[in-house]
Design a protein around this motif. Structure first.
Motif, PDB file in Angstrom:
ATOM      1  N   ILE A  10       0.877  -1.547   0.007  1.00  0.00           N
ATOM      2  CA  ILE A  10      -0.051   0.284  -0.374  1.00  0.00           C
ATOM      3  C   ILE A  10       0.897   0.938  -0.079  1.00  0.00           C
ATOM      4  CG2 ILE A  10      -1.663   1.096   1.601  1.00  0.00           C
ATOM      5  CD1 ILE A  10      -3.045  -0.884   2.269  1.00  0.00           C
ATOM      6  N   VAL A  11       0.881   1.988  -1.191  1.00  0.00           N
ATOM      7  CA  VAL A  11       1.672   3.137  -1.664  1.00  0.00           C
ATOM      8  C   VAL A  11       0.966   4.503  -0.884  1.00  0.00           C
ATOM      9  CG1 VAL A  11       2.501   4.799  -2.530  1.00  0.00           C
ATOM     10  CG2 VAL A  11       2.984   2.349  -3.288  1.00  0.00           C
ATOM     11  N   ARG A  32      -2.858  -3.627   7.936  1.00  0.00           N
ATOM     12  CA  ARG A  32      -2.307  -4.537   8.745  1.00  0.00           C
ATOM     13  C   ARG A  32      -3.513  -5.658   8.911  1.00  0.00           C
ATOM     14  NH1 ARG A  32      -1.043  -8.627  11.275  1.00  0.00           N
ATOM     15  NH2 ARG A  32      -1.139  -7.878  14.041  1.00  0.00           N
ATOM     16  N   ARG A  33      -4.661  -5.307   8.277  1.00  0.00           N
ATOM     17  CA  ARG A  33      -5.670  -6.449   7.716  1.00  0.00           C
ATOM     18  C   ARG A  33      -5.692  -6.602   7.158  1.00  0.00           C
ATOM     19  NH1 ARG A  33     -10.788  -4.471  10.411  1.00  0.00           N
ATOM     20  NH2 ARG A  33      -9.689  -3.643  12.733  1.00  0.00           N
ATOM     21  N   LEU A  34      -4.614  -6.813   5.824  1.00  0.00           N
ATOM     22  CA  LEU A  34      -4.656  -7.538   4.704  1.00  0.00           C
ATOM     23  C   LEU A  34      -3.574  -8.055   4.725  1.00  0.00           C
ATOM     24  CD1 LEU A  34      -5.599  -4.640   2.203  1.00  0.00           C
ATOM     25  CD2 LEU A  34      -6.652  -6.634   2.665  1.00  0.00           C
ATOM     26  N   GLY A  35      -2.609  -7.912   6.177  1.00  0.00           N
ATOM     27  CA  GLY A  35      -0.819  -8.262   5.698  1.00  0.00           C
ATOM     28  C   GLY A  35      -0.045  -7.399   4.706  1.00  0.00           C
ATOM     29  N   GLU A  36      -0.216  -6.556   4.307  1.00  0.00           N
ATOM     30  CA  GLU A  36       0.666  -5.746   3.264  1.00  0.00           C
ATOM     31  C   GLU A  36       1.899  -4.738   4.496  1.00  0.00           C
ATOM     32  OE1 GLU A  36       0.518  -6.071   0.507  1.00  0.00           O
ATOM     33  OE2 GLU A  36      -1.215  -7.523  -0.487  1.00  0.00           O
ATOM     34  N   PRO A  37       2.650  -5.249   3.409  1.00  0.00           N
ATOM     35  CA  PRO A  37       3.550  -3.442   4.181  1.00  0.00           C
ATOM     36  C   PRO A  37       2.738  -2.211   3.085  1.00  0.00           C
ATOM     37  CG  PRO A  37       4.158  -4.425   1.764  1.00  0.00           C
ATOM     38  CD  PRO A  37       2.792  -5.321   1.951  1.00  0.00           C
ATOM     39  N   ILE A  38       3.436  -1.226   3.887  1.00  0.00           N
ATOM     40  CA  ILE A  38       3.437   0.028   3.983  1.00  0.00           C
ATOM     41  C   ILE A  38       4.435   1.007   2.971  1.00  0.00           C
ATOM     42  CG2 ILE A  38       3.235   1.929   5.141  1.00  0.00           C
ATOM     43  CD1 ILE A  38       0.882   1.774   4.840  1.00  0.00           C
ATOM     44  N   ASP A  39       4.591   1.483   1.906  1.00  0.00           N
ATOM     45  CA  ASP A  39       5.337   2.114   1.114  1.00  0.00           C
ATOM     46  C   ASP A  39       5.511   3.583   1.171  1.00  0.00           C
ATOM     47  OD1 ASP A  39       6.707   0.102  -0.409  1.00  0.00           O
ATOM     48  OD2 ASP A  39       5.085  -0.334  -0.727  1.00  0.00           O
ATOM     49  N   LEU A  40       6.258   4.306   2.295  1.00  0.00           N
ATOM     50  CA  LEU A  40       6.003   5.982   2.271  1.00  0.00           C
ATOM     51  C   LEU A  40       6.740   6.534   1.981  1.00  0.00           C
ATOM     52  CD1 LEU A  40       6.266   5.902   6.503  1.00  0.00           C
ATOM     53  CD2 LEU A  40       3.810   5.583   4.941  1.00  0.00           C
ATOM     54  N   VAL A  41       6.079   7.065   0.241  1.00  0.00           N
ATOM     55  CA  VAL A  41       6.391   8.033  -0.594  1.00  0.00           C
ATOM     56  C   VAL A  41       6.567   9.464  -0.555  1.00  0.00           C
ATOM     57  CG1 VAL A  41       7.163   8.421  -3.197  1.00  0.00           C
ATOM     58  CG2 VAL A  41       6.152   5.610  -1.590  1.00  0.00           C
ATOM     59  N   HIS A  42       8.267   9.545  -0.507  1.00  0.00           N
ATOM     60  CA  HIS A  42       8.146  11.380  -0.560  1.00  0.00           C
ATOM     61  C   HIS A  42       8.175  11.832  -1.588  1.00  0.00           C
ATOM     62  CE1 HIS A  42       7.970  15.545   0.662  1.00  0.00           C
ATOM     63  NE2 HIS A  42       9.686  15.417   0.413  1.00  0.00           N
ATOM     64  N   VAL A  43       7.660  12.591  -2.851  1.00  0.00           N
ATOM     65  CA  VAL A  43       8.585  12.447  -3.626  1.00  0.00           C
ATOM     66  C   VAL A  43       9.060  14.319  -4.291  1.00  0.00           C
ATOM     67  CG1 VAL A  43       8.145  12.984  -6.697  1.00  0.00           C
ATOM     68  CG2 VAL A  43       6.252  10.917  -5.178  1.00  0.00           C
ATOM     69  N   HIS A  44       9.788  14.360  -4.257  1.00  0.00           N
ATOM     70  CA  HIS A  44      10.836  15.177  -4.739  1.00  0.00           C
ATOM     71  C   HIS A  44      10.817  15.809  -5.533  1.00  0.00           C
ATOM     72  CE1 HIS A  44      14.793  14.019  -5.208  1.00  0.00           C
ATOM     73  NE2 HIS A  44      14.592  12.773  -4.055  1.00  0.00           N
ATOM     74  N   VAL A  76       6.826  -1.402   7.094  1.00  0.00           N
ATOM     75  CA  VAL A  76       7.169  -0.046   6.994  1.00  0.00           C
ATOM     76  C   VAL A  76       8.113   0.423   6.004  1.00  0.00           C
ATOM     77  CG1 VAL A  76       7.103   2.345   7.204  1.00  0.00           C
ATOM     78  CG2 VAL A  76       5.814   1.108   8.688  1.00  0.00           C
ATOM     79  N   ARG A  77       8.132   0.230   5.059  1.00  0.00           N
ATOM     80  CA  ARG A  77       9.554   0.931   3.596  1.00  0.00           C
ATOM     81  C   ARG A  77       9.189   2.627   3.791  1.00  0.00           C
ATOM     82  NH1 ARG A  77       7.682  -4.434   0.248  1.00  0.00           N
ATOM     83  NH2 ARG A  77       6.808  -3.188  -0.451  1.00  0.00           N
ATOM     84  N   ARG A  78      10.329   2.613   3.281  1.00  0.00           N
ATOM     85  CA  ARG A  78      10.152   4.216   2.897  1.00  0.00           C
ATOM     86  C   ARG A  78      11.522   4.975   1.538  1.00  0.00           C
ATOM     87  NH1 ARG A  78      12.122   7.341   8.776  1.00  0.00           N
ATOM     88  NH2 ARG A  78      13.063   8.482   7.519  1.00  0.00           N
ATOM     89  N   SER A  79      10.688   6.268   1.009  1.00  0.00           N
ATOM     90  CA  SER A  79      11.792   6.187  -0.472  1.00  0.00           C
ATOM     91  C   SER A  79      11.467   7.789  -0.691  1.00  0.00           C
ATOM     92  CB  SER A  79      10.698   5.476  -1.476  1.00  0.00           C
ATOM     93  OG  SER A  79       9.951   5.683  -1.879  1.00  0.00           O
TER      94      SER A  79
END
Length: 291
Positions: A10-11, A32-44, A76-79
């Motif tokens: 989930i982005v 959490r309900r879907l068992g998916e990771p979170i991708d936190l994306v900050h575009v610059h 949680v993943r960050r990019s």
């Protein structure tokens, strides 16, 4: 029969706003309900410098703290990719299960004359896009229903499919709504105002049940109710958003200008809904194609 988008992750678009933080909190609950990771994306914007701007890391750190405060045990993943936010997020939608964004800061009129990243992503993404909206700040998933608009089109079928899957994950009841006016029937005319529409409404309700039977078999734990409401879809669904935890609609991906001319339920909900809105386009792949 199509199948729901089988992308992964989930982005969440992070721009430093409070709305984006609430969007991240909500996305974390769903992930959490879907068992998916979170991708936190900050575009610059593209720059000639090397390395990551400390302020960008601070924005992502705040977003991750919001996620951790809302839900435990979620990956949680960050990019921090560079480019135009709407184009970067649209590109990410090709592999994502869902895109979650804060609410748009433009009015419907402003969206026609200057770019709104939220509207642009919703109109072009290949996976469902949720725009966070709320009158009372962040609220975790609860017993309120998921509401889905049904009109029999291909994009509506996509919305129904994702609505069932999301309602199942949130352990929420589902309300399927079909709207109609006299102009949408074959009997429209001067005498239509005196017509007893009971049979027509029951016919449409039975059609909805028939068209969604495959989904009720796949998600037997989802309590579904079917309603046929007289009125325009954008007005009916906006009213439903006052008591729902999520409204799901299909979108043909029209430009904001075209949507304003012909009318678009998704555009109106993006700007005015009282709860988060999920916008779904036609299926871009099936489970068979994905494997």
């Amino acid at each position: 029969m199509g199948t729901a988008n089988v992308g992964h992750g989930i982005v969440v678009g992070i721009d430093g706003s409070d709305s984006a933080l609430d969007a991240a909190r909500w996305a974390a609950c769903v992930a959490r309900r879907l068992g998916e990771p979170i991708d936190l994306v900050h575009v610059h914007p593209p720059t000639s410098g090397d390395g990551t701007d400390p302020s960008e890391e601070a924005v992502l750190t705040a977003a991750e703290a919001a996620v951790r405060g809302a839900v435990d045990r979620v990956e949680v993943r960050r990019s921090t990719p560079s480019g135009k936010p709407d184009r970067v997020l649209t590109d990410l939608s090709r592999e994502a299960r869902m895109i979650v964004l804060g609410h748009t800061t433009t009015t419907e009129w402003e969206s026609m004359i200057r770019r709104s990243d939220v509207v642009s992503v919703a109109n072009h993404a290949e996976c469902p896009v949720v725009t966070w909206r709320s009158r009372d700040g962040f609220q975790p998933p609860d017993g309120r229903p998921v509401v889905v608009g049904v009109d029999g089109t291909e994009v509506s079928e996509s919305a129904v499919e994702h609505a069932f899957a999301t309602a199942a994950a949130l352990e929420a009841p589902l309300v399927a709504i079909h709207t109609w006016t006299e102009q949408s029937t074959l009997t429209y005319g001067e005498g239509s105002r005196f017509t007893d529409w009971t049979a027509y409404v029951e016919h449409r309700r039975e059609e909805m049940k028939s068209h969604t039977s495959w989904h009720t078999e796949r998600f037997p734990d989802v309590a579904v109710s079917y309603r046929v409401e007289r009125g325009k879809p954008d007005i009916v669904l906006l009213e439903e958003s006052k008591s729902a935890q999520l409204v799901v609609v299909g979108s043909h991906g029209r430009s904001p200008l075209a949507a304003a001319v012909v009318g678009s339920s998704s555009q109106g909900l993006i700007h005015h809904s009282c709860c988060p809105v999920m916008i779904c386009r036609a299926h871009h792949r099936s489970e068979t194609e994905a494997h």
